[in-house]
Design a protein around this motif. Structure first.
Motif, PDB file in Angstrom:
ATOM      1  N   ASN A 142       0.837  -1.196   0.000  1.00 38.27           N
ATOM      2  CA  ASN A 142       0.000   0.000   0.000  1.00 38.27           C
ATOM      3  C   ASN A 142       0.870   1.243   0.000  1.00 38.27           C
ATOM      4  N   GLY A 143       0.284   2.316  -0.408  1.00 39.57           N
ATOM      5  CA  GLY A 143       0.915   3.617  -0.352  1.00 39.57           C
ATOM      6  C   GLY A 143      -0.015   4.546   0.398  1.00 39.57           C
ATOM      7  N   ILE A 144       0.566   5.479   1.133  1.00 38.70           N
ATOM      8  CA  ILE A 144      -0.230   6.372   1.974  1.00 38.70           C
ATOM      9  C   ILE A 144       0.191   7.806   1.708  1.00 38.70           C
ATOM     10  N   GLY A 145      -0.769   8.662   1.417  1.00 32.40           N
ATOM     11  CA  GLY A 145      -0.527  10.085   1.243  1.00 32.40           C
ATOM     12  C   GLY A 145      -1.237  10.864   2.335  1.00 32.40           C
ATOM     13  N   ILE A 146      -0.531  11.823   2.923  1.00 31.15           N
ATOM     14  CA  ILE A 146      -1.104  12.637   4.005  1.00 31.15           C
ATOM     15  C   ILE A 146      -0.873  14.105   3.686  1.00 31.15           C
ATOM     16  N   ALA A 147      -1.945  14.879   3.757  1.00 31.30           N
ATOM     17  CA  ALA A 147      -1.846  16.323   3.549  1.00 31.30           C
ATOM     18  C   ALA A 147      -2.649  17.025   4.628  1.00 31.30           C
ATOM     19  N   THR A 148      -2.166  18.179   5.032  1.00 32.81           N
ATOM     20  CA  THR A 148      -2.794  18.969   6.081  1.00 32.81           C
ATOM     21  C   THR A 148      -3.272  20.280   5.479  1.00 32.81           C
ATOM     22  N   GLY A 149      -4.484  20.659   5.836  1.00 34.81           N
ATOM     23  CA  GLY A 149      -5.009  21.925   5.348  1.00 34.81           C
ATOM     24  C   GLY A 149      -6.513  21.978   5.504  1.00 34.81           C
ATOM     25  N   PRO A 150      -7.087  23.127   5.188  1.00 33.15           N
ATOM     26  CA  PRO A 150      -8.536  23.262   5.338  1.00 33.15           C
ATOM     27  C   PRO A 150      -9.297  22.435   4.308  1.00 33.15           C
ATOM     28  N   VAL A 151     -10.354  21.819   4.761  1.00 32.08           N
ATOM     29  CA  VAL A 151     -11.288  21.080   3.907  1.00 32.08           C
ATOM     30  C   VAL A 151     -12.683  21.366   4.415  1.00 32.08           C
ATOM     31  N   ILE A 152     -13.659  21.047   3.626  1.00 31.35           N
ATOM     32  CA  ILE A 152     -15.032  21.124   4.098  1.00 31.35           C
ATOM     33  C   ILE A 152     -15.527  19.699   4.296  1.00 31.35           C
ATOM     34  N   ALA A 153     -16.176  19.458   5.396  1.00 29.84           N
ATOM     35  CA  ALA A 153     -16.698  18.134   5.711  1.00 29.84           C
ATOM     36  C   ALA A 153     -18.217  18.200   5.684  1.00 29.84           C
ATOM     37  N   GLY A 154     -18.811  17.173   5.126  1.00 30.68           N
ATOM     38  CA  GLY A 154     -20.264  17.126   5.104  1.00 30.68           C
ATOM     39  C   GLY A 154     -20.773  16.034   4.194  1.00 30.68           C
ATOM     40  N   ASN A 155     -22.075  16.018   4.041  1.00 29.77           N
ATOM     41  CA  ASN A 155     -22.722  15.018   3.207  1.00 29.77           C
ATOM     42  C   ASN A 155     -22.718  15.470   1.757  1.00 29.77           C
ATOM     43  N   VAL A 156     -22.363  14.545   0.864  1.00 30.03           N
ATOM     44  CA  VAL A 156     -22.317  14.814  -0.567  1.00 30.03           C
ATOM     45  C   VAL A 156     -23.052  13.685  -1.268  1.00 30.03           C
ATOM     46  N   GLY A 157     -23.797  14.036  -2.288  1.00 30.86           N
ATOM     47  CA  GLY A 157     -24.479  13.009  -3.076  1.00 30.86           C
ATOM     48  C   GLY A 157     -25.817  13.498  -3.557  1.00 30.86           C
ATOM     49  N   GLY A 158     -26.691  12.559  -3.819  1.00 29.69           N
ATOM     50  CA  GLY A 158     -28.035  12.855  -4.292  1.00 29.69           C
ATOM     51  C   GLY A 158     -29.054  12.220  -3.384  1.00 29.69           C
ATOM     52  N   LYS A 159     -30.312  12.358  -3.738  1.00 35.29           N
ATOM     53  CA  LYS A 159     -31.352  11.864  -2.831  1.00 35.29           C
ATOM     54  C   LYS A 159     -31.337  10.347  -2.691  1.00 35.29           C
ATOM     55  N   GLU A 160     -30.791   9.617  -3.676  1.00 38.15           N
ATOM     56  CA  GLU A 160     -30.736   8.159  -3.583  1.00 38.15           C
ATOM     57  C   GLU A 160     -29.567   7.659  -2.750  1.00 38.15           C
ATOM     58  N   ARG A 161     -28.505   8.452  -2.692  1.00 36.32           N
ATOM     59  CA  ARG A 161     -27.333   8.019  -1.929  1.00 36.32           C
ATOM     60  C   ARG A 161     -26.487   9.223  -1.549  1.00 36.32           C
ATOM     61  N   ILE A 162     -26.112   9.295  -0.277  1.00 37.20           N
ATOM     62  CA  ILE A 162     -25.202  10.334   0.188  1.00 37.20           C
ATOM     63  C   ILE A 162     -24.101   9.675   1.013  1.00 37.20           C
ATOM     64  N   GLU A 163     -22.992  10.385   1.119  1.00 38.12           N
ATOM     65  CA  GLU A 163     -21.916   9.916   1.983  1.00 38.12           C
ATOM     66  C   GLU A 163     -21.284  11.118   2.665  1.00 38.12           C
ATOM     67  N   TYR A 164     -20.786  10.871   3.862  1.00 38.28           N
ATOM     68  CA  TYR A 164     -20.051  11.888   4.600  1.00 38.28           C
ATOM     69  C   TYR A 164     -18.628  11.859   4.087  1.00 38.28           C
ATOM     70  N   THR A 165     -18.097  13.006   3.695  1.00 40.40           N
ATOM     71  CA  THR A 165     -16.748  13.053   3.167  1.00 40.40           C
ATOM     72  C   THR A 165     -16.140  14.423   3.395  1.00 40.40           C
ATOM     73  N   VAL A 166     -14.929  14.593   2.943  1.00 37.13           N
ATOM     74  CA  VAL A 166     -14.270  15.893   2.973  1.00 37.13           C
ATOM     75  C   VAL A 166     -13.869  16.253   1.553  1.00 37.13           C
ATOM     76  N   MET A 167     -13.895  17.537   1.271  1.00 35.32           N
ATOM     77  CA  MET A 167     -13.490  18.028  -0.032  1.00 35.32           C
ATOM     78  C   MET A 167     -12.619  19.255   0.166  1.00 35.32           C
ATOM     79  N   GLY A 168     -11.645  19.397  -0.695  1.00 35.78           N
ATOM     80  CA  GLY A 168     -10.769  20.549  -0.638  1.00 35.78           C
ATOM     81  C   GLY A 168      -9.380  20.191  -1.126  1.00 35.78           C
ATOM     82  N   ASP A 169      -8.552  21.210  -1.197  1.00 34.86           N
ATOM     83  CA  ASP A 169      -7.209  21.043  -1.731  1.00 34.86           C
ATOM     84  C   ASP A 169      -6.399  20.001  -0.960  1.00 34.86           C
TER      85      ASP A 169
END
Length: 172
Positions: free
Chosen positions: A91-118
């Motif tokens: 396996n390979g592992i990448g780690i980055a530190t910085g601001p992201v937005i966390a929340g639910n993303v998706g559509g009415k049939e399926r959503i997931e909690y995730t983070v998005m950002g640089d």
């Protein structure tokens, strides 16, 4: 692996691997937000797992993941059919530190909690670079700067897809 293993065998192998990796992440305070085939997105320091030492915890989780991988592979062989044993995984592992937005993303049939950002994008790109840089763990400069003591090797700045300027990274 997909061409050498039956789909049922592959799913069983990946589930066993994911169990070991998720345990290493959760034990260090991380939250797994997404699986993508054989990849994992984990977050340290979100509204679900607030912490001030998120960079330390992420790097600790990476070390625990590498240890869990070593244990996972102890009885494995590089030939998935020899003696009925599982293949050796990497396996390979990448780690980055910085601001992201966390929340639910998706559509009415399926959503997931995730983070998005640089930082999330950079972590993914770093994970993809681990083989070419011969380090199983690559971290961003901000992650390195956020940790008091870490024995890491400064690597030459690298171009990263989606980034205007080359990025400073460290290998562990």
């Amino acid at each position: 692996l997909t061409e050498r293993l039956a789909p049922e065998t592959l799913v069983d192998l990946i589930n066993q691997y994911m169990t070991a990796m998720v345990s290493a992440i959760v034990d260090q305070g991380g939250v797994v937000t997404r699986f993508g085939g054989d990849s994992i997105l984990a977050v340290f320091g979100s509204p679900l797992n607030y912490m001030t030492d998120h960079a330390d915890q992420a790097v600790n989780a990476a070390f625990h993941m590498r240890q869990a991988l070593q244990e996972f592979n102890q009885n494995a062989t590089s030939d998935p059919f020899a003696n009925g044993r599982q293949p050796v995984l990497e396996n390979g592992i990448g780690i980055a530190t910085g601001p992201v937005i966390a929340g639910n993303v998706g559509g009415k049939e399926r959503i997931e909690y995730t983070v998005m950002g640089d930082a999330a994008n950079l972590a993914s790109r770093l994970e993809g670079m681990t083989l070419e840089h011969s380090y199983p763990i690559l971290i961003s400069e901000k992650t390195f700067d956020a940790i008091d003591t870490l024995n890491a090797r400064l690597l030459p700045d690298v171009p990263v897809k989606g980034k205007a300027k080359p990025v400073t990274i460290y290998g562990l």
